[in-house]
Design an enzyme around this catalytic site. Structure first.
Site: not given
Lengths: 296, 296, 296, 296
Positions: B73, B147, B189-190, B192-193
């Site tokens: 990705d 993103n 991506a980030y 979600l963390s």
């Protein structure tokens, strides 16, 4: 000079002493103006205004220009569901502390209510959700909600398993304590407690949030406000699940039934006094900027 | 019969051996068709196609009908940022496992790429973010991201304090490790963390998510895709913060500077082979339905 | 009557004006008693007490019976690391708001400090962590921390990958922004912001918490206070990572190096005035019981 | 040569076809050895062994040396609660996939069970919780749990409000969906779904975790395994709450009642085949190291 609201309906939670007291204050204040005032027959009779004893709360807003809800956000949700059906705007007076929806404090009734009645206010439309339980293609029951539609299961110690689909496409099979579909308005209520995001009020979106999901990666999903969500209980569980809207019971979901959730056709119009600021409410309600932990 | 794409650009990560190998497979396959193929000069020369040595990756899509990105990705993000400037669609071939964006597996090149080149594909537009750093009203630097735009601080042991405003209205003052603004594409991506929600790709929304916020109630907010977000470092901290887009450095944010984030003017068009299903990708990438914990 | 503390050392943050002011108040108050008072040479000279100009903060507690730290929790962490090496108890006076560790308010100096100096106090021991960076079996550097040992990477836009082992057994390979090992004391600091649990102070346990982990199921693990934790950077990343204790830099972790974390040999003794209640501090600092959201 | 276990009891879930089948395989295998085998009278009769029809599962372990539970972790919890009362160790055979507790797969019965019966095994003690509901100082009912004690309320749409105290000290007043007290064993079950930490099995600790707390800062607390936790429903709510242990109903909690939770006097001994590794089970069950999201 014409005033924007001539026929005013007052609703409140009769079981909430502080609300009943605030209703009396509000009615006293409103009676000094040239208004037609209708007070919900659920409330103890205040001294002054006429009341239409035969009219149910559901029908009360029918000929009104404005509904004033006195109480917490729960009372606002109640009033808003009825007012939305008659396209009548709603304003909320809280009984002690600021609410997300009921944003006039008792001590500000004079200033804030007068300002609104004189035409100095902001109006905004908020999305409602419509939910119906379908069995074999027929609608068993339905309801609307300003905050959220919730599925839970009464048998508390067992997991609920359900499948979700959005716009006809399968999303996931979930296990956990239940499911929430929330509007932007409801995003700061129950959905926030299960890890959902805050969504600004005007966003055309719905959040689908699992309650205590078994799978740690089963996270809230934000979908379009135009989307249709369908939830089905998974085959191999016997017990029914409860479906509620804003905490009021809508019906039971049995295995094979489908709960269909969409944006409702109607919206609710909220009336805010001058100076309303959504982010200020958020900061106040969530104690933002006032965490006391030190960190270097 | 006319074919939809005649001029095809191939990009890939030259440092990724599996990607380079897959590029060779893809080029071999494409050369059998009547296409103009341009391979990025970053990549080792495959046997067949012509290459324009003097053309930078940034300019490569200028005269293309289609960009094929080969890699993970990260490679798709890279290619998408350039392709979006020339309004050229992008398709991704992964090198071993499925990506969120690069959704053709090496073993499916023959079938999937042929289908796409024969006109059997789905195209969708994804929002990009534009970020610019303003000092005293002047733009210091800017960048775009598929993103996310991220603010972090290099001095790792200290907290970053910043103020956010949306559409000119003050939102909150935050303390923590940093800040993420993510598109729906970047929501998995980030963001979600750090506890952000998943947002479906077509949602016109941006999520603003604090990184490890000091205040536990400082939660991700989903705002409209039309909104303008401004972030300022709070006065009393000396060190600069790093601003990046999709993990690539954009610039430094000093005290008093404003980072202004909006949806970019351009979108990126993604090309998917037949059968693409966003929710299937999600289920696959997040291991949904495959948690192995037992719960009664 | 004998008093428990005769030799009192005062430390504080010289850069914090409110702390410096509170130091002066505290010193004035203490000078009325028959005590040997030593003030850190980092602090501006208050009017009365003698000071040993040549003594570093690190050595200052050597001949003391009590260290009084004036400032926020950061100052307490600083004083506690030195005091623990000489087994001298520490008491904290905050400069305006209550801390987790510095639990005497300026307005209570007279009552609270007098009570403590008269022998009316509670003492408790808190665990410290010891961290050392090992390369090829040799210790490169080491440090101690009252709150937490943290690994982070300066290159802010890239993920840190590391392996953890507890008591020689492989636990997991993690990807994310970094790693925290926290004591019960530190569980309400940075570790809380990354989703770690609160641990009561006397618990013999350490929490290992990933920072913004890439894998959503990568959750904090609570291990025994006797356990040895080893963290290694994964092979294929070039850049070093920063290791800090309580926010102070300890050293750099390169690929192949091992960070070894254990409970420190020494503990720190905290002195609390009468009436200290950990849960009350917790309720106060985390705004428990004061969330303002309504929920029916 | 003496063998460690001569009297073996077999329990299983009769409603689980895969478990019943695995029971038959296990019994066949065990019958080849010189053992006294007792099969639960809940299970369909397998071909060979004697069974004591009159003996309830609760009494079955009384004269046994080993209990073998066949099924998922739910069956292990069931068997472990009974076995712990007679101080008999328990071993679990799963029916298809690895459990946290039932860690022998059907295909490994021959090797793993033989190893254990030959004395090649690891034994470990796990804490159980004891819960009793007290009204006016009298115990109404009580139960034990290997995983967790849970309080929930049947009336699904309303919030539960309760007060917690640990070792006689008030902790907090909570609002939300309910309350979990979990052992280290239970920390990877329901408690993990509400944001609790993983706790290693041998930790002498209990985690107290609110379920969907209204207050965002109301976080899980890890307390000592020796501590006594008391939970009371807050006055002004009419409906009772359900108390369960490992998902089995213990009783109802009315306003004014106290739920008292302590470590149980007995522990349960788990028997593991050679090669058992807790962290390996964790990695396997939580899909650690196998997240498929790309991040640069």
């Amino acid at each position: 000079m014409s005033q924007p609201f001539n026929n005013v309906v007052i609703m409140g939670n009769p079981a909430d002493a502080a609300a009943v007291e605030t209703v009396a204050v509000a009615v006293d204040h409103l009676c000094a103006r040239d208004l037609n005032i209708l007070v919900s027959n659920q409330l103890p009779a205040p001294s002054a205004p006429a009341r239409q004893a035969a009219v149910e709360d559901a029908e009360l807003p029918a000929n009104a220009d404005l509904v004033i809800a006195v109480g917490g956000d729960g009372t606002m949700l109640y009033a808003a569901r009825y007012a939305s059906q008659h396209n009548v705007p709603v304003m909320g007076i809280n009984r002690g502390r600021l609410g997300f929806l009921a944003d006039i404090l008792p001590e500000d009734i004079q200033d804030s209510v007068d300002a609104v009645l004189n035409g100095d206010y902001a109006q905004e439309a908020r999305m409602l959700l419509h939910a119906e339980i379908l069995r074999a293609g027929e609608t068993l029951c339905s309801g609307v909600a300003v905050n959220d539609i919730v599925i839970k299961r009464c048998e508390t110690a067992r997991m609920l398993e359900y499948r979700t689909a959005v716009d006809g496409r399968y999303v996931n099979t979930h296990g956990g304590d239940g499911f929430i579909a929330a509007t932007p308005t409801g995003s700061t209520a129950y959905a926030l407690s299960v890890g959902g995001p805050i969504m600004v009020p005007h966003l055309n979106a719905i959040v689908l949030a699992p309650i205590c999901p078994h799978t740690l990666a089963d996270r809230p999903i934000v979908i379009s406000g135009q989307s249709v969500t369908e939830v089905q209980l998974v085959e191999n569980h016997g017990a029914d699940a409860d479906v509620s809207g804003d905490g009021e019971r809508i019906g039971s979901l049995a295995v094979g039934d489908t709960l269909r959730i969409t944006a409702a056709a109607d919206t609710v119009k909220l009336i805010h006094p001058p100076g309303y600021d959504y982010y200020e409410v958020l900061r106040n309600k969530l104690y933002w900027g006032r965490d006391k932990r030190d960190r270097k």
